[in-house]
Design a protein around this motif. Sequence first.
Motif, PDB file in Angstrom:
ATOM      1  N   GLU A   1       0.832  -1.184   0.000  1.00 45.05           N
ATOM      2  CA  GLU A   1       0.000   0.000   0.000  1.00 45.05           C
ATOM      3  C   GLU A   1       0.873   1.243   0.000  1.00 45.05           C
ATOM      4  OE1 GLU A   1      -3.942   1.129   2.334  1.00 45.05           O
ATOM      5  OE2 GLU A   1      -3.120  -0.808   2.951  1.00 45.05           O
ATOM      6  N   ALA A   2       0.455   2.251  -0.758  1.00 47.10           N
ATOM      7  CA  ALA A   2       1.157   3.528  -0.843  1.00 47.10           C
ATOM      8  C   ALA A   2       0.108   4.631  -0.901  1.00 47.10           C
ATOM      9  CB  ALA A   2       2.035   3.557  -2.095  1.00 47.10           C
ATOM     10  N   PRO A   3       0.468   5.874  -0.633  1.00 47.23           N
ATOM     11  CA  PRO A   3      -0.515   6.946  -0.718  1.00 47.23           C
ATOM     12  C   PRO A   3      -1.218   6.960  -2.077  1.00 47.23           C
ATOM     13  CG  PRO A   3       1.473   7.761   0.318  1.00 47.23           C
ATOM     14  CD  PRO A   3       1.772   6.370  -0.195  1.00 47.23           C
ATOM     15  N   GLY A   4      -2.521   6.776  -2.057  1.00 48.49           N
ATOM     16  CA  GLY A   4      -3.311   6.821  -3.277  1.00 48.49           C
ATOM     17  C   GLY A   4      -3.254   5.578  -4.140  1.00 48.49           C
ATOM     18  N   GLY A   5      -2.594   4.525  -3.674  1.00 45.35           N
ATOM     19  CA  GLY A   5      -2.525   3.336  -4.515  1.00 45.35           C
ATOM     20  C   GLY A   5      -1.592   2.274  -3.990  1.00 45.35           C
ATOM     21  N   TRP A   6      -0.800   1.727  -4.912  1.00 44.16           N
ATOM     22  CA  TRP A   6       0.086   0.600  -4.636  1.00 44.16           C
ATOM     23  C   TRP A   6       1.465   0.887  -5.202  1.00 44.16           C
ATOM     24  CZ3 TRP A   6      -2.152  -2.752  -1.492  1.00 44.16           C
ATOM     25  CH2 TRP A   6      -3.537  -2.763  -1.451  1.00 44.16           C
ATOM     26  N   SER A   7       2.492   0.351  -4.568  1.00 40.63           N
ATOM     27  CA  SER A   7       3.852   0.544  -5.074  1.00 40.63           C
ATOM     28  C   SER A   7       4.674  -0.715  -4.873  1.00 40.63           C
ATOM     29  CB  SER A   7       4.534   1.724  -4.385  1.00 40.63           C
ATOM     30  OG  SER A   7       4.778   1.428  -3.024  1.00 40.63           O
ATOM     31  N   ALA A   8       5.784  -0.772  -5.579  1.00 33.79           N
ATOM     32  CA  ALA A   8       6.759  -1.858  -5.442  1.00 33.79           C
ATOM     33  C   ALA A   8       8.113  -1.293  -5.859  1.00 33.79           C
ATOM     34  CB  ALA A   8       6.392  -3.046  -6.316  1.00 33.79           C
ATOM     35  N   ASP A   9       9.189  -1.839  -5.304  1.00 32.62           N
ATOM     36  CA  ASP A   9      10.540  -1.384  -5.620  1.00 32.62           C
ATOM     37  C   ASP A   9      11.384  -2.557  -6.078  1.00 32.62           C
ATOM     38  OD1 ASP A   9      10.146   1.346  -4.694  1.00 32.62           O
ATOM     39  OD2 ASP A   9      10.057   0.469  -2.693  1.00 32.62           O
ATOM     40  N   PHE A  10      12.300  -2.272  -7.008  1.00 33.29           N
ATOM     41  CA  PHE A  10      13.186  -3.307  -7.538  1.00 33.29           C
ATOM     42  C   PHE A  10      14.508  -2.676  -7.929  1.00 33.29           C
ATOM     43  CE2 PHE A  10      10.591  -1.632 -10.932  1.00 33.29           C
ATOM     44  CZ  PHE A  10      11.415  -1.538 -12.037  1.00 33.29           C
ATOM     45  N   LEU A  11      15.488  -3.516  -8.272  1.00 29.21           N
ATOM     46  CA  LEU A  11      16.819  -3.033  -8.627  1.00 29.21           C
ATOM     47  C   LEU A  11      17.114  -3.302 -10.092  1.00 29.21           C
ATOM     48  CD1 LEU A  11      18.874  -4.375  -5.584  1.00 29.21           C
ATOM     49  CD2 LEU A  11      17.888  -2.090  -5.879  1.00 29.21           C
ATOM     50  N   ASP A  12      17.846  -2.366 -10.708  1.00 29.95           N
ATOM     51  CA  ASP A  12      18.344  -2.627 -12.061  1.00 29.95           C
ATOM     52  C   ASP A  12      19.634  -3.435 -11.930  1.00 29.95           C
ATOM     53  OD1 ASP A  12      20.547  -0.915 -11.652  1.00 29.95           O
ATOM     54  OD2 ASP A  12      19.999   0.450 -13.260  1.00 29.95           O
ATOM     55  N   PRO A  13      20.261  -3.848 -13.021  1.00 26.52           N
ATOM     56  CA  PRO A  13      21.452  -4.702 -12.932  1.00 26.52           C
ATOM     57  C   PRO A  13      22.628  -4.091 -12.169  1.00 26.52           C
ATOM     58  CG  PRO A  13      20.560  -4.789 -15.140  1.00 26.52           C
ATOM     59  CD  PRO A  13      19.812  -3.715 -14.410  1.00 26.52           C
ATOM     60  N   ASP A  14      22.687  -2.752 -12.074  1.00 24.61           N
ATOM     61  CA  ASP A  14      23.773  -2.108 -11.332  1.00 24.61           C
ATOM     62  C   ASP A  14      23.392  -1.780  -9.896  1.00 24.61           C
ATOM     63  OD1 ASP A  14      25.965  -1.846 -13.264  1.00 24.61           O
ATOM     64  OD2 ASP A  14      24.504  -0.680 -14.399  1.00 24.61           O
ATOM     65  N   GLY A  15      22.205  -2.188  -9.483  1.00 27.91           N
ATOM     66  CA  GLY A  15      21.783  -1.952  -8.110  1.00 27.91           C
ATOM     67  C   GLY A  15      21.068  -0.641  -7.884  1.00 27.91           C
ATOM     68  N   PHE A  16      20.719   0.078  -8.953  1.00 28.42           N
ATOM     69  CA  PHE A  16      19.967   1.316  -8.792  1.00 28.42           C
ATOM     70  C   PHE A  16      18.515   0.982  -8.473  1.00 28.42           C
ATOM     71  CE2 PHE A  16      23.412   2.738 -11.607  1.00 28.42           C
ATOM     72  CZ  PHE A  16      23.910   3.769 -10.827  1.00 28.42           C
ATOM     73  N   GLY A  17      17.963   1.678  -7.487  1.00 32.86           N
ATOM     74  CA  GLY A  17      16.585   1.443  -7.105  1.00 32.86           C
ATOM     75  C   GLY A  17      15.615   2.071  -8.082  1.00 32.86           C
ATOM     76  N   LEU A  18      14.632   1.305  -8.486  1.00 31.18           N
ATOM     77  CA  LEU A  18      13.550   1.771  -9.347  1.00 31.18           C
ATOM     78  C   LEU A  18      12.241   1.385  -8.670  1.00 31.18           C
ATOM     79  CD1 LEU A  18      14.930   0.501 -12.768  1.00 31.18           C
ATOM     80  CD2 LEU A  18      15.040   2.840 -11.871  1.00 31.18           C
TER      81      LEU A  18
END
Length: 127
Positions: free
Chosen positions: A97-114
């Motif tokens: 759950e996130a404000p106003g909806g839903w969210s999820a986080d993941f990493l790209d191949p270099d470890g940058f958060g998206l």
Amino acid sequence: MAFKPKRASIVFYVSDIARTESFYNETLGLDLQRQEGAEPFWLSGALEDGLEIVFFQMEGRRGDTPALVFDVTEGGIDDIVADLAAKGVTIVTPVSEAPGGWSADFLDPDGFGLGLWQAEDKPRSLR
């Protein structure tokens, strides 16, 4: 299901939302608006080119943000996260759950958060 991002926001986690509001509105002349749905309020605004910037007050450490967050405009965030995981992508935060909806986080191949964000009025699955 192939997810092709159409919109994105840059999200900052800050230690003092009132100080941030004053700096960006008064010092830089941006027009950030107070939003409800998180305690305390959060801020959002758009630059002239349409890039949205968002600020939340929360614990974090330097390097956690800014984060690039893709809008899931059609819905199906659960499907997208499942597809990413099936492709070997590291999921940092499952759909939550996130404000106003839903969210999820993941990493790209270099470890940058998206991240992904989806409005609460869209279906979480399209399958």
